[in-house]
Design an enzyme around this catalytic site. Structure first.
Site, PDB file in Angstrom:
ATOM      1  N   ASP A  45       0.871  -1.167   0.000  1.00 45.79           N
ATOM      2  CA  ASP A  45       0.000   0.000   0.000  1.00 45.79           C
ATOM      3  C   ASP A  45       0.915   1.227   0.000  1.00 45.79           C
ATOM      4  O   ASP A  45       2.073   1.143   0.408  1.00 45.79           O
ATOM      5  CB  ASP A  45      -0.867  -0.048   1.267  1.00 45.79           C
ATOM      6  CG  ASP A  45      -1.967   0.999   1.248  1.00 45.79           C
ATOM      7  OD1 ASP A  45      -2.335   1.433   0.143  1.00 45.79           O
ATOM      8  OD2 ASP A  45      -2.446   1.373   2.321  1.00 45.79           O
ATOM      9  N   ASP A  83      -3.641  -1.511   5.613  1.00 45.86           N
ATOM     10  CA  ASP A  83      -4.049  -1.031   6.926  1.00 45.86           C
ATOM     11  C   ASP A  83      -5.554  -0.902   7.067  1.00 45.86           C
ATOM     12  O   ASP A  83      -6.076  -0.859   8.164  1.00 45.86           O
ATOM     13  CB  ASP A  83      -3.382   0.322   7.236  1.00 45.86           C
ATOM     14  CG  ASP A  83      -3.679   1.372   6.169  1.00 45.86           C
ATOM     15  OD1 ASP A  83      -4.443   1.077   5.231  1.00 45.86           O
ATOM     16  OD2 ASP A  83      -3.160   2.498   6.284  1.00 45.86           O
ATOM     17  N   ASP A 123      -8.352  -3.601   2.720  1.00 50.89           N
ATOM     18  CA  ASP A 123      -7.179  -4.452   2.458  1.00 50.89           C
ATOM     19  C   ASP A 123      -7.338  -5.868   3.008  1.00 50.89           C
ATOM     20  O   ASP A 123      -6.595  -6.772   2.639  1.00 50.89           O
ATOM     21  CB  ASP A 123      -5.917  -3.833   3.091  1.00 50.89           C
ATOM     22  CG  ASP A 123      -5.591  -2.474   2.503  1.00 50.89           C
ATOM     23  OD1 ASP A 123      -5.669  -2.347   1.276  1.00 50.89           O
ATOM     24  OD2 ASP A 123      -5.270  -1.556   3.275  1.00 50.89           O
ATOM     25  N   ASP A 138      18.091 -35.437  20.226  1.00 51.52           N
ATOM     26  CA  ASP A 138      18.334 -34.657  19.010  1.00 51.52           C
ATOM     27  C   ASP A 138      17.777 -33.239  19.107  1.00 51.52           C
ATOM     28  O   ASP A 138      18.168 -32.363  18.347  1.00 51.52           O
ATOM     29  CB  ASP A 138      17.683 -35.342  17.799  1.00 51.52           C
ATOM     30  CG  ASP A 138      18.499 -36.537  17.327  1.00 51.52           C
ATOM     31  OD1 ASP A 138      19.571 -36.750  17.900  1.00 51.52           O
ATOM     32  OD2 ASP A 138      18.054 -37.238  16.399  1.00 51.52           O
TER      33      ASP A 138
END
Length: 1058
Positions: free
Chosen positions: A383, A730, A734, A828
């Site tokens: 944006d 934001d 969006d 491990d």
């Protein structure tokens, strides 16, 4: 809305009525037509009977509640993974066998049940984490509902009803909006009560400032930003009040369509690149385990199934269920050995550590897999407003008048924030301001309703951003000589000083027709002035004179007007928003006005139609160019992206010219680059004949005037092209694209809650350069993950080789499943996790991004680890054989415990022990225990193998610790990249050895794991057998370096097929 809006006509499940394909375009119709279509009188409103009918038809004005997946369904989905399914099958079989063996009771019962219970525990924890993560997906939809207005002022049955529940609104309702109101539905503005109406709709459309609204219809094909006569649900009125007609409610509103798009994007979420690779690995592993288990059975079928050949045909079959079960247990052990059970836990730990590192760089990761996905990001869709720019308006140029009417002076203004101390005015006559500059400062300070405050988030504006920028300009201009000094504690000291000198007594509000705002001020001597700011062209039309540098006033002729208009065009071509300043001394009718409502002039102020006449015969003083400036660090970040092979695409709801100017300034485009083919509006892109071809262009791209559906389509097409897409945003608009992208990145400061909940990552500082830093961190984390995945898989190959060799040569089982599980999960774990702290490659952001389909393990690496794995198998089986068949090894005395030596042929045919004549075994010691086999010498190969089994397990642990040193680098020797470059690995190795000592020397744990303590000489044997793994891998790395020099890195080839 309309043809240019959010997929009208597409059937959506709203629970009530589907969207009408012939949607009524209220924005393109005049007010009378709208009232006629919705069958309502704006003065009277709807009747109760009509409201009831419409509620049944359209439903309530609320967003649909999507039923998420049930907990049971979410839990089942966690087992839709190949590795998990193999583990589950191994656990079930282990449990059944443990139950079968449990009848015998004793020590074996405890050991047998540990393994399936631990595996079940792993699966339960994995399922809990998965369910928790997926249930968070619904929060974005819940956050969206919070944006909706809860109350409205509505006219029904001829009465105005305040605090009316907004969810009861229906199309056709008449609603009154005031300053500060949240718009409750999509509505057509039918009358303005104030002279102006401005709405903050940036969270929905991406526009960088509040939008003025009008009652006039617009073109039917207008995009959402162009619908100036419409107000949309969830937006906020920042100025003015009006009467509106509700046109859409609930899921048919623009915010409703965003809701539907978020839901759709959530349903289409894909696995991360790493998860896909691990799934592929799991499928290959399944086939390999199946083949190896089958091979083990075929090799050992002679032990549990025998027959006699009679006349050439097999007869008299004899089946040993006990032996069959034993080899079935070996197959289960193979499955446990082949699966890296600790891998999910280590990956989660590494990603969690990665999130901490990123948080230190202001990138807050909400979903752990996003850390790894960032590492292979190939495209960043950003944006503009607030991400590439500061989202804080700032004055960039100030133009004042010169010595004559045809001369202007231009000043460059530094700074990109609302901080008055951020930058200065270049070539500024500090403390020596001439009369013309003083006039501009006075107008900017007094014809202004904004303010600047200092908060935790820095300097923030209250009021309109453009006015806030003018207040900052006043502070940078300073005070004229004789006005006193500026207070260091008061950030608005200069503006406050002007307010003391001249007090404001009336305001002429801004309106769209005259495009200006004025104030009447009174100076201390009692003299009144009119101060005006607004669009330069409009002010010039209403100006008759111009003020010069020394304060003198001369007539504004055509030449002077041309000079001022040329300055205006120069600023506008740089995508600056330009405001002019003008004034009038002693305006007629207002010379004695003091704000008293009884004054005859007061009535003139009550009617906005009089404002143009009042603001006539003005004296023009100067102009200022404002913009939402780019962040200082963004240009370098764009260059870093280019060096790292990452494409930057800017997608904004703002207008095309502004966006293009910013993109040139930050380096997305060159200053003089022809960008006609690279800069499109959202609509132009949707109409493009070859959308994928356009997106396949390698350089920067810009999409302006983009709507939510445009952003989604761009992200979807990029993913179809094989790109790994990071999307920033934001606003509410969006959220669908954030959800759809591989990495959704929301803004932490300016971002809405909807965007944050839909995202994978939140930027605490709203800064684009933070994304680039996060990508570098993601790449480093991925490289480290590759290191420990290779390490763990090579360890598992060694375990498989060990069990396979055991079964192939027919010796007793050297490693039992519970021991393998302990090694895979606990021993491990620490070294694998510590490999996540490997130092990053300093050239990590100079390489092209890895392709999402790049293999975790190349053919050469696989060959290397097959060689290492084969050695691990030989070493663990070899040490088992050495203990049974040798009393010393390379000078190491192994006879101190008094165990009986046997021939290799006896060990390989231990199943026939009962047929051997005169076979006896001496007692031997292990720690403080004595093992005696007088009653059953053949138990020497079962109960008596405890010491040999302990040696095998210890060799396996030691080799895997030394192998973790090999995993420090894929190709570098330990001589050039010594172990201390990662001190965490040395600590982890110590922890793992400590855990191994714990189970060896704590009696209860030794009993559970079926092992015994080792003597000093036996530890020397373990080290002698384990250390060669480093030498073998050093040789293989050397060969790899020799061969790689002549080969081209496949990742340097083109990312995309043209």
């Amino acid at each position: 809305m309309g043809k240019g809006a959010q997929n009208y006509g597409k059937k959506e499940s709203t629970g009530k009525t589907a969207l009408d394909p012939n949607q009524y375009p209220a924005w393109a119709k005049d007010i009378q037509e709208c009232e006629q279509n919705y069958q309502v009188d704006s003065k009277f409103g709807l009747t109760d009977g009509e409201v009831e009918k419409r509620l049944k038809k359209y439903g309530k004005n609320e967003l649909e509640k999507h039923e998420g997946q049930s907990i049971f369904r979410l839990i089942l989905d966690q087992f839709n993974d190949t590795l998990v399914r193999i583990l589950l099958a191994a656990a079930v079989i282990s449990f059944v066998l443990a139950w079968y063996d449990g009848d015998e009771g004793g020590e074996m019962e405890i050991t047998a049940f540990v393994e399936p219970l631990v595996i079940f525990l792993i699966l339960i924890v994995n399922a809990i984490v998965g369910v928790w993560q997926e249930s968070n997906a619904e929060k974005a939809l819940e956050a969206l509902k919070e944006i909706q207005s809860e109350q409205a002022t509505v006219i029904r049955n001829g009465r105005k009803i305040s605090s009316f529940p907004a969810k009861e609104l229906v199309p056709g309702d008449i609603v009154e909006l005031r300053v500060g109101d949240k718009v409750p539905a999509d509505m057509r503005v039918i009358s303005l009560i104030s002279s102006t109406l401005r709405v903050e709709q940036g969270s929905l459309t991406g526009e960088s400032e509040a939008v003025s609204k009008t009652t006039k219809p617009v073109h039917e094909e207008s995009d959402i930003q162009g619908k100036k006569c419409m107000v949309f649900a969830g937006t906020t009125v920042v100025n003015g009040n009006c009467i509106c007609l509700v046109t859409e409610t609930g899921m048919n509103t623009e915010i409703g369509k965003v809701h539907a798009q978020i839901q759709e994007a959530a349903e289409n979420e894909e696995d991360t690149p790493l998860k896909k690779k691990l799934n592929e690995f799991g499928e290959v592993l399944t086939m390999l385990i199946g083949l190896i288990c089958l091979l083990v059975w075929l090799i050992n079928v002679k032990y549990f199934l025998t027959w006699d050949n009679v006349d050439g045909w097999p007869r008299n079959f004899k089946f040993s269920f006990e032996k069959c079960t034993y080899y079935f247990e070996i197959a289960v052990a193979l499955a446990v050995a082949a699966i890296p059970e600790g891998l999910p836990a280590v990956i989660t730990t590494c990603l969690a550590l990665g999130t901490r590192k990123m948080a230190q760089k202001n990138a807050l990761v909400r979903k752990l897999p996003s850390v790894e996905t960032l590492g292979c990001t190939t495209v960043i869709c950003s944006d503009k407003t607030g991400t590439l720019t500061t989202n804080q308006m700032a004055v960039a140029k100030l133009v004042a008048m010169g010595h004559g009417p045809n001369v202007v002076r231009s000043f460059n203004v530094e700074g990109t924030t609302y901080n008055p101390l951020d930058g200065k005015i270049q070539d500024w006559p500090a403390g020596m301001m001439d009369a013309n500059l003083q006039t501009i400062a006075k107008i900017a300070a007094l014809a202004n309703d904004a303010g600047i405050e200092q908060s935790e988030k820095g300097y923030v504006a209250s009021g309109m951003p453009t006015e806030a920028a003018l207040k900052v300009l006043v502070e940078k201009m300073g005070l004229p000589a004789g006005f006193g000094s500026r207070s260091s504690s008061d950030i608005m000291a200069c503006s406050n000083e002007w307010s003391k000198i001249e007090s404001r007594i009336a305001t002429l509000e801004f309106d769209r027709d005259r495009k200006s705002m004025g104030v009447i001020v009174s100076s201390k001597p009692g003299r009144n002035s009119l101060l005006v700011k607004g669009a330069v062209e409009n002010l010039l039309e209403r100006s008759s004179h111009v003020q010069l540098l020394d304060g003198s006033v001369v007539e504004l002729d055509s030449r002077a007007k041309t000079v001022i208009l040329n300055s205006l065009n120069e600023l506008s071509s740089s995508a600056l928003r330009v405001l002019g300043f003008a004034y009038k001394e002693d305006p007629p009718e207002f010379t004695t006005y003091d704000g008293d409502e009884d004054h005859p002039a007061h009535n003139l102020l009550l009617d906005p139609a009089n404002y143009s006449k009042i603001e006539s015969n003005l004296v023009f003083a100067g102009l200022a160019g404002l913009r939402d400036p780019p962040r200082k660090e963004v240009r370098q970040a764009i260059e870093d992206c280019r060096a790292a092979g990452i494409q930057v695409i800017v997608i904004t709801g703002d207008n095309k010219n502004t966006a293009e100017a910013i993109c040139r300034e930050i380096g997305v485009f060159g200053q003089h680059e022809d960008i006609r083919a690279k800069s499109l509006t959202g609509r132009e892109f949707m109409d493009h004949h070859d959308q994928k071809g356009h997106l396949a262009y390698k350089g920067g791209l810009l999409f302006s005037r983009a709507e939510p559906r445009h952003k989604q389509e761009i992200v979807r097409l990029l993913k179809d092209l094989g790109e790994v897409v990071a999307m920033t945003g934001d606003g509410v608009n969006d959220a669908p694209a954030l959800k759809l992208a591989d990495i959704g990145i929301a803004m932490g400061i300016a971002g809405t809650e909807v965007a944050k909940e839909a995202s994978d990552m939140v930027l605490a500082d709203d800064n684009f350069s933070t994304i680039v830093a996060a990508v570098g961190e993601g790449r480093s984390i991925y490289n480290n993950m590759k290191a420990f995945i290779r390490y763990m898989i090579s360890s598992n190959i060694g375990e498989v080789a060990s069990i396979f060799l055991t079964a192939a040569i027919g010796i007793p089982e050297g490693l039992i499943p519970v021991q393998l599980l302990w090694v895979n999960l606990v021993t491990d774990g620490p070294p694998a996790t510590a490999l996540g702290f490997n130092p990053p490659d300093k050239y990590i952001m100079k390489k092209a991004p890895r392709r999402s389909d790049d293999s975790l393990i190349s053919a050469w690496i696989l060959f290397r680890y097959l060689v290492i794995g084969l050695y691990v198998g030989i070493a663990t089986v070899g040490v088992f054989i050495i203990w049974y068949t040798h009393d010393s090894f390379f000078g190491i005395d192994l006879s101190q415990d008094g165990h009986t030596l046997v021939a290799y042929s006896q060990l390989a045919n231990w199943g026939q022990c009962k047929t051997w004549e005169n076979f006896t075994v001496s007692p031997f010691t292990a720690g403080d225990r004595v093992f005696n086999f007088d009653s059953n010498p053949c138990d020497y190969f079962q109960g008596g193998k405890v010491k040999a089994m302990t040696l095998s397990l210890s060799v396996l642990v030691a080799i895997e610790m030394f192998n973790s040193l090999n995993a420090l680098s894929e190709d570098e020797s330990l001589l050039t990249m010594p172990p201390w470059v990662n001190p965490w690995l040395l600590i982890a190795m110590s922890v793992s050895f400590g855990l191994h000592f714990l189970i060896l020397y704590v009696p209860f744990l030794a009993q559970v794991f079926g092992i015994v303590p080792l003597s000093f000489n036996e530890w020397l044997l373990v080290l002698a057998v384990a250390l060669p793994v480093i030498l073998i891998d050093e040789v293989l790395k050397f060969v790899g370096r020799l061969t790689s020099g002549s080969q081209t890195d496949p990742r340097s080839s083109k990312r995309k097929s043209e």
